[in-house]
Design an enzyme around this catalytic site. Sequence first.
Site, short mmCIF file in Angstrom:
data_model
loop_
_atom_site.label_atom_id
_atom_site.label_comp_id
_atom_site.label_asym_id
_atom_site.label_seq_id
_atom_site.Cartn_x
_atom_site.Cartn_y
_atom_site.Cartn_z
N ASP A 208 0.55 -1.08 0.48
CA ASP A 208 0.18 -0.25 -0.30
C ASP A 208 0.96 1.28 0.22
OD1 ASP A 208 -2.40 1.60 0.49
OD2 ASP A 208 -1.97 2.11 2.27
N LEU A 289 -7.39 6.15 2.89
CA LEU A 289 -7.94 7.04 1.75
C LEU A 289 -6.23 7.21 0.95
CD1 LEU A 289 -9.41 9.33 4.53
CD2 LEU A 289 -10.36 8.20 2.48
N ARG A 290 -5.19 6.27 1.92
CA ARG A 290 -3.85 6.98 0.62
C ARG A 290 -4.12 6.08 -0.61
NH1 ARG A 290 -0.31 3.60 3.04
NH2 ARG A 290 0.55 5.88 4.68
N ALA A 291 -5.32 5.29 -1.14
CA ALA A 291 -5.30 5.07 -2.39
C ALA A 291 -6.23 6.36 -3.33
CB ALA A 291 -6.28 3.67 -2.57
#
Length: 724
Positions: A208, A289-291
């Site tokens: 991720d 929420l990194r995506a």
Amino acid sequence: MRDGSNAPSIPAPTGSSDHFPFTAVVGADDLALALVLTAVSPEVGGVLVRGEKGTAKSTMVRGLAAVLPHQSVVTACRFGCAPGDTAACPDGPHDTDAPAHTRPARLVELPIGATEDRVVGSLDLERALARGETAYQPGLLAAANRGILYVDEVNLLHDHLVDLLLDAAAMGRNTVERDGVSVAHPARVVLVGTMNPEEGELRPQLLDRFGLTVEVAAPRDPCPRAEVVRRRLAFDADPAAFAARFDDDQQALRARIDEARARVRQVRLTDAVLTRVATVCAGFEVDGLRADIVTARAAVAHAAWAGRTHVTLADVRAAARLALPHRRRRNPFDSPGLDEALLDELLGDDEPDPGTDPDPGTDPGGRGPEQGTGGDGESDAAPTDGGTTGQRTDTEHSREPQPAGRVDGTSGPSGAAAPETPTRSSVDTDPADAPSTAGPAAGNGAGSDGIAAPATQPYAARLLRAKGIGHGEAGRRSAALTTTGRRVGSTSARTGPVHLPATIRAAASRGVHDRTAGASGRLRVTAGDLRRSVLQGREANLVLLCVDASGSMAARKRLEAVTAAVLSLLLDAYRRRDKVGLVTFRGSGAELALPPTGSVEVAVRRLQGLPHGGRTPLAEGLVTAYETVRIERLRDPSRRALLVVVTDGRATSGPDALGRAARAASHLRHEGVESVVLDCESGRFRMGLAARLAEQLGAEHLPVDELAASAIVGATRAATGRAA
């Protein structure tokens, strides 16, 4: 801390003819695009390249540095800062008129065997011992500032180093608090990692942290394969002449990246498009929420690369194809990839109104923004055909080999079809922290063709460990002296973190017997007094599964229990960074179904195609397991093996089957092979053969229904309740 003489040794810049030109690589358009996007906007977060061996992964990464714009660097700065850089630097502050020079962008390679102090930097021991000064010796992160930090076989790098690299890349700074040194310096690096999935996977948390990921594979079409060989032979014959053929393309690509960097700050991301980004990420049920952030940044970079000043759905689609596939994986049994039909459904067909845009920008090659992306959502790739800076015309396609892949989202990387994946998963558990509830496609036990199919989901298995203290590679299973852990002693070895108290004691002890040492009234510390810390942590092991696939194990219920147990052990080995191997025995012999590997995916595939039935050649299975362990000991003497024999203990193949099995077990015990017998015998009347085998092996005997960690918790609670 200011000392330009202590700059670390840096590899030569990779802009020479020693490296294959970036624009000469055939195919791999997705990889080229991902690398270019991170070059345009390093905030995207780097690239992870996954693919089989021999697919030009390292070639493209090393070639990228040669097409990056040159940099202005303060001459006296050890960290490569630019004049007027406002970031806090130990060698700063840097005025705009500070003496500077221009250099090519750097590509610094991180060996997988590097130590933490070499990566982050540490105390300059030479100055500390010779002059009594506390000085910082920069590491590889300092050398790679404003450049590319490349890790080949990143999946083999120690997890704590990967965490450290990703944190530094995300924050843009490296903070060092060790060996009496406290310093923070800029570390704005583009982190690029390459890996072969057959050698093991990265944990989902680490996956991720990479901004983009690309799957590469060799083209199956003979034409591009022949062109790859043709160009490679030409390069090997005369590297300088070959590089000269592509010099114009290299210069054009460098200029285009430079223009895109200048344009990226002007690109507008409207609320309507941002809502589409959030819709896509929510639709694929990615965690966190990194995506969303990475997809938005990559879409902005893609728009700048295409020559626009506003983000379109084509940019979002291209960004999502690179930013989301690896974030969908919640456990190692999930297939990588992205359901592109679902992506199109979530994006929709109507383009959000970008508002007024007085100057949509022009393409560096003289094309307008409409030519930068096709009408169907196609997007430009970095030149990989050796003669263009964008997509080729139909005429060029007709006379040149087709590239291996496209970047329009209509096919998988390098021309391979997009992997078949479930559309959306309902699993929310992270496999690194809790039991997994997702596994391979479940079946109903054995198929009619005698092939075992996983029928029960894996569960959290109890921890099986090798006895004693090992000296293997850092991992998460058995106790060992490793490069990380708690300090348990000191040594005079030349590697490892400095043990300051032990060093002072050694110097003081020597000073008592050295009459000249106290002449100055101060303690003299020499190189011979230096002591290093001995650290005890956990190591990774070889978990070798020896599975009984005979007819005695083929009862449906028993087969389901065995399959679930083996899957659970594989999942546990993945989490603990072990190598796994699989030996099966049935009929009249045994075979090494899976040579020791770090890839749990491969192990699961072999297990799904496991044939069963026939007699039980237990002795042959144990002999094959021993031969596998013996060979692995020669390859890696420090890695201890843990043999897990999954059987009901019966031996029915050949004369004196039980006697031969007992002798094979005694031999394994004599050779010091740590073993566990997973007893799969069921029914009201049990013969206890597996327990007898465990005694002969000197192994732990564990009934299969006690393998689950939850069974231990339940038994403990029951015992506590009875005691109360």
